[in-house]
Design an enzyme around this catalytic site. Structure first.
Site, PDB file in Angstrom:
ATOM      1  N   CYS A   1      11.075  -2.911   4.885  1.00  0.00           N
ATOM      2  CA  CYS A   1      12.586  -3.110   5.501  1.00  0.00           C
ATOM      3  C   CYS A   1      12.750  -1.960   6.956  1.00  0.00           C
ATOM      4  CB  CYS A   1      13.414  -3.731   4.292  1.00  0.00           C
ATOM      5  SG  CYS A   1      13.026  -2.047   2.874  1.00  0.00           S
TER       6      CYS A   1
ATOM      7  N   GLU B   1      19.782  -7.317  -0.612  1.00  0.00           N
ATOM      8  CA  GLU B   1      19.534  -6.623   1.074  1.00  0.00           C
ATOM      9  C   GLU B   1      18.078  -7.171   1.471  1.00  0.00           C
ATOM     10  OE1 GLU B   1      19.408  -2.762   1.182  1.00  0.00           O
ATOM     11  OE2 GLU B   1      20.194  -2.867  -0.874  1.00  0.00           O
TER      12      GLU B   1
HETATM   13  P1  NAP Z   1      11.791 -14.337   0.587  1.00  0.00           P
HETATM   14  O1  NAP Z   1      10.988 -15.430   1.020  1.00  0.00           O
HETATM   15  O2  NAP Z   1      13.320 -14.085   1.157  1.00  0.00           O
HETATM   16  O3  NAP Z   1      11.150 -13.551  -1.164  1.00  0.00           O
HETATM   17  C1  NAP Z   1      12.449 -13.040  -1.396  1.00  0.00           C
HETATM   18  C2  NAP Z   1      11.809 -12.960  -2.931  1.00  0.00           C
HETATM   19  O4  NAP Z   1      12.567 -14.057  -3.317  1.00  0.00           O
HETATM   20  C3  NAP Z   1      10.420 -13.568  -3.520  1.00  0.00           C
HETATM   21  O5  NAP Z   1      10.519 -13.446  -4.983  1.00  0.00           O
HETATM   22  C4  NAP Z   1      10.636 -15.211  -3.571  1.00  0.00           C
HETATM   23  O6  NAP Z   1      10.035 -15.541  -4.580  1.00  0.00           O
HETATM   24  C5  NAP Z   1      12.232 -15.218  -4.071  1.00  0.00           C
HETATM   25  N1  NAP Z   1      13.108 -16.832  -3.619  1.00  0.00           N
HETATM   26  C6  NAP Z   1      12.439 -17.832  -2.109  1.00  0.00           C
HETATM   27  N2  NAP Z   1      13.360 -18.879  -2.762  1.00  0.00           N
HETATM   28  C7  NAP Z   1      13.913 -19.052  -3.556  1.00  0.00           C
HETATM   29  C8  NAP Z   1      15.393 -19.277  -3.671  1.00  0.00           C
HETATM   30  N3  NAP Z   1      15.698 -20.421  -3.014  1.00  0.00           N
HETATM   31  N4  NAP Z   1      15.671 -18.897  -5.161  1.00  0.00           N
HETATM   32  C9  NAP Z   1      15.520 -18.022  -5.436  1.00  0.00           C
HETATM   33  N5  NAP Z   1      14.561 -17.117  -4.668  1.00  0.00           N
HETATM   34  C10 NAP Z   1      13.724 -17.309  -4.080  1.00  0.00           C
HETATM   35  O7  NAP Z   1      11.562 -12.882   1.120  1.00  0.00           O
HETATM   36  P2  NAP Z   1      10.020 -12.834   1.566  1.00  0.00           P
HETATM   37  O8  NAP Z   1       9.399 -13.014   2.865  1.00  0.00           O
HETATM   38  O9  NAP Z   1       9.153 -12.630   0.817  1.00  0.00           O
HETATM   39  O10 NAP Z   1      10.536 -11.122   1.668  1.00  0.00           O
HETATM   40  C11 NAP Z   1      10.109 -10.699   3.483  1.00  0.00           C
HETATM   41  C12 NAP Z   1      11.746 -10.102   3.660  1.00  0.00           C
HETATM   42  O11 NAP Z   1      12.419  -9.261   2.602  1.00  0.00           O
HETATM   43  C13 NAP Z   1      11.732  -9.446   4.990  1.00  0.00           C
HETATM   44  O12 NAP Z   1      12.582  -9.880   5.364  1.00  0.00           O
HETATM   45  C14 NAP Z   1      12.304  -7.642   4.752  1.00  0.00           C
HETATM   46  O13 NAP Z   1      13.218  -7.456   5.886  1.00  0.00           O
HETATM   47  C15 NAP Z   1      13.342  -8.237   3.541  1.00  0.00           C
HETATM   48  N6  NAP Z   1      13.082  -6.966   2.820  1.00  0.00           N
HETATM   49  C16 NAP Z   1      14.022  -6.312   2.756  1.00  0.00           C
HETATM   50  C17 NAP Z   1      14.143  -5.269   2.100  1.00  0.00           C
HETATM   51  C18 NAP Z   1      15.704  -4.655   2.316  1.00  0.00           C
HETATM   52  O14 NAP Z   1      15.537  -3.835   1.194  1.00  0.00           O
HETATM   53  N7  NAP Z   1      15.971  -4.665   2.574  1.00  0.00           N
HETATM   54  C19 NAP Z   1      13.161  -4.716   1.559  1.00  0.00           C
HETATM   55  C20 NAP Z   1      11.780  -5.434   1.537  1.00  0.00           C
HETATM   56  C21 NAP Z   1      12.263  -6.601   1.881  1.00  0.00           C
HETATM   57  P3  NAP Z   1       8.884 -16.513  -4.683  1.00  0.00           P
HETATM   58  O15 NAP Z   1       7.596 -15.254  -3.720  1.00  0.00           O
HETATM   59  O16 NAP Z   1       8.256 -17.146  -5.386  1.00  0.00           O
HETATM   60  O17 NAP Z   1       8.592 -16.931  -2.779  1.00  0.00           O
END
Ligand code: NAP
Length: 520
Positions: free
Chosen positions: A294, A257
């Site tokens: 999101c 997602e």
């Molecule tokens: P993110 O940086 O991709 O982080 C999401 C998760 O992935 C966090 O738990 C993060 O851990 C972890 N993570 C980071 N680097 C990783 C790696 N190399 N390998 C595995 N896991 C890793 O996203 P975000 O900035 O927190 O979230 C915002 C984004 O999420 C927005 O773009 C939004 O559109 C999207 N979103 C989508 C939905 C949906 O249902 N489609 C819902 C909510 C949000 P850490 O926090 O420890 O870095």
């Protein structure tokens, strides 16, 4: 130094060996708790979950596992006040926004408890009816859905530390699959606390639910061929997960997602009632969780002839918002979750301003009980394009997701252009349609369905009863094609398919009739 939250893995509480990463109050700037998972034996923890947790869950029927969900729901209801406090402190959310995360989770668990109870004492599901493979009908093909034997790893985003866990965990546990959740670090406290409460209540078998807070390093390496990973977050991290050897080489099943530039579309020829419905939904979507949703409306499509009216109605609603400290009951909008997010959102707003006109900038209003320097509060920003011709060439407004309180109004010349503009999001979670003619709405909905996981149709008749553009209901699919990640969650019992393995049983009819209820 603040408390270090322990992880729960391999059936026991384990503290990381490092000093940990601090979590902050995004309004006051104070340190709250720390998280760390360094030194944990992930391989052992994952294997414990597969063997102990998975074994115990698979030995139960759907109805028994539904009973577990019912017990989890009671635990969460009992802890609700504490969850609200943690959410205010760590996510900077006003009560209304906390409710979406916390009460939304409790409701979703309850829905799956009810759906599971109706599945009864079976231990597997039939996938459609048997088909004959021979002329005399003696040899048949029956597709079975059996619970997967792996563990489900959830890597979650920061915006829904409660709902993000339970909307995934409810279908997984009901399917008989144990869960390991790694919450986003910035807001991990609420997830950790909820897991702790459920563990302490002893309502789930050991190994059925684990939590690992802090770094994601090594988590994907611990996955094996029959495991599942469900990721919510940015498209960038999603692509790293897709190319990880666990997924690329071991065929770990993955659900993504990711980003989404959702739209709201006012059909042509509408009266003021439909226009007002669109306007209030846009204001709600920009302000709920400060736009960190999101499913939030990022693009507002209105007929060129109604541009002025639509902008006036939306700006009127935005002017009534009070942004600030969620502890002040007059605040209708709280804060972004972290300094990092604030910086990213302000940067994104500046970039979008270069490609659109500012129609309303809430930054002119002072914050309520919050220091503009210390707090991560960001006021809503409404942007717009001048006419339909500008929409033809626009790119950034369709491609740049700014995860905060910002939306862009795009005038269109006819429905064909409006649908084309909505599709330029490259695949979205949701589009909402506003109008009053059922035939026109149905036609437009069908045209949007291939590029949107959900189409939400609002008429004046359902003004009070529709569930909201951005609210994800467990009965409906959550996910979207293309840029939105291509994932599918929820949708009632459809969610269980991800955690089941489909197998075609080719056999004499008598063998199919002799299928037992349980699996040894
Ligand atoms: P993110 O940086 O991709 O982080 C999401 C998760 O992935 C966090 O738990 C993060 O851990 C972890 N993570 C980071 N680097 C990783 C790696 N190399 N390998 C595995 N896991 C890793 O996203 P975000 O900035 O927190 O979230 C915002 C984004 O999420 C927005 O773009 C939004 O559109 C999207 N979103 C989508 C939905 C949906 O249902 N489609 C819902 C909510 C949000 P850490 O926090 O420890 O870095």
């Amino acid at each position: 130094m603040s408390d270090l939250l322990p992880n729960h893995l391999a059936g026991r509480w384990q503290a990381g060996r490092g000093a940990g990463t601090a979590l902050f109050d995004p309004v006051l700037g104070t340190e709250l708790v720390r998280v760390d998972n360094s030194g944990l034996d992930l391989e052992q923890g994952f294997e414990f979950a597969r063997r102990q947790g998975g074994g115990a869950l698979r030995a139960m029927s759907y109805a028994q596992r539904a009973g577990l969900l019912g017990a989890v729901q009671k635990v969460l209801q009992a802890g609700r006040d504490a969850y609200y406090e943690i959410s205010t402190a760590n996510s900077g959310t006003v009560q209304r926004d906390t409710a979406i995360d916390v009460d939304g989770a409790i409701y979703t668990v309850g829905v799956y408890a009810r759906l599971g109870a109706a599945l009864g004492e079976r231990a597997f599901l039939l996938d459609e009816a048997a088909q004959s493979l021979s002329r005399d009908g003696a040899f048949q093909s029956q597709h079975l859905l059996v619970p997967g034997r792996g563990v489900a790893l959830f890597i979650n985003a920061f915006n829904f530390p409660s709902w993000g866990l339970w909307e995934k965990a409810a279908p997984a546990l009901l399917s008989g699959v144990p869960v390991i959740v790694k919450p986003a670090t910035a807001t991990a406290w609420l997830t950790q606390r909820m897991v702790a409460d459920v563990i302490e209540a002893g309502v789930l078998p050991p190994g059925a639910l684990s939590v690992v807070c802090g770094s994601s390093a090594g988590l994907l390496d611990a996955l094996r061929g029959f495991d599942f990973v469900s990721f919510t977050g940015s498209a960038h991290t999603a692509s790293l997960i897709r190319s990880h050897p666990a997924v690329a080489e071991r065929s770990v099943r993955v659900n993504i997602e990711a980003d989404s530039l959702n739209s709201a579309l006012l059909l042509p020829g509408q009266d003021d009632a439909a226009l007002q419905l669109l306007a209030s939904e846009v204001v709600r979507e920009m302000s709920v969780k400060s736009g960190q949703k999101c499913t939030a409306i990022r693009r507002v499509l209105v007929p060129e002839s109604r541009l002025g009216d639509a902008v006036q109605a939306i700006v009127g609603g935005l002017r009534e918002l009070r942004v600030g400290n969620p502890r002040n009951p007059q605040a209708s909008m709280g804060s972004l979750v972290s300094r990092e997010q604030k910086d990213a959102v302000l940067r994104g707003m500046d970039e979008l301003r270069r490609h659109a006109t500012v129609l309303h900038d809430g930054a002119a209003q002072p914050l309520l009980d919050a220091d503009p320097e210390t707090s991560c509060c960001v006021a809503p920003l409404l942007l717009g394009l001048p006419d339909a011709a500008a929409g033809d060439g626009a790119r950034e407004v369709h491609e740049m997701e700014v995860f905060g309180p910002v939306a862009t109004v795009l005038p269109y010349r006819d429905t064909a252009q409006a649908v084309e503009l909505a599709r330029r999001g490259g695949g979205s979670l949701v589009a909402s349609l506003y109008g009053s003619d059922a035939t026109e709405l149905a036609q437009a909905a069908l045209r949007l369905a291939d590029s949107h996981g959900r189409v939400h149709v609002v008429t004046p008749q359902v003004a009070q009863s529709h569930t909201g553009h951005g609210n994800v209901m467990p009965q409906s699919l959550h996910g979207g094609p293309g840029r939105a990640g291509g994932g599918e969650e929820l949708g009632g019992l459809r969610a269980l398919r991800f955690y089941h393995r489909r197998s075609a049983l080719q056999a004499p009819g008598a063998v199919l009739d002799a299928l037992p209820q349980g699996i040894d």
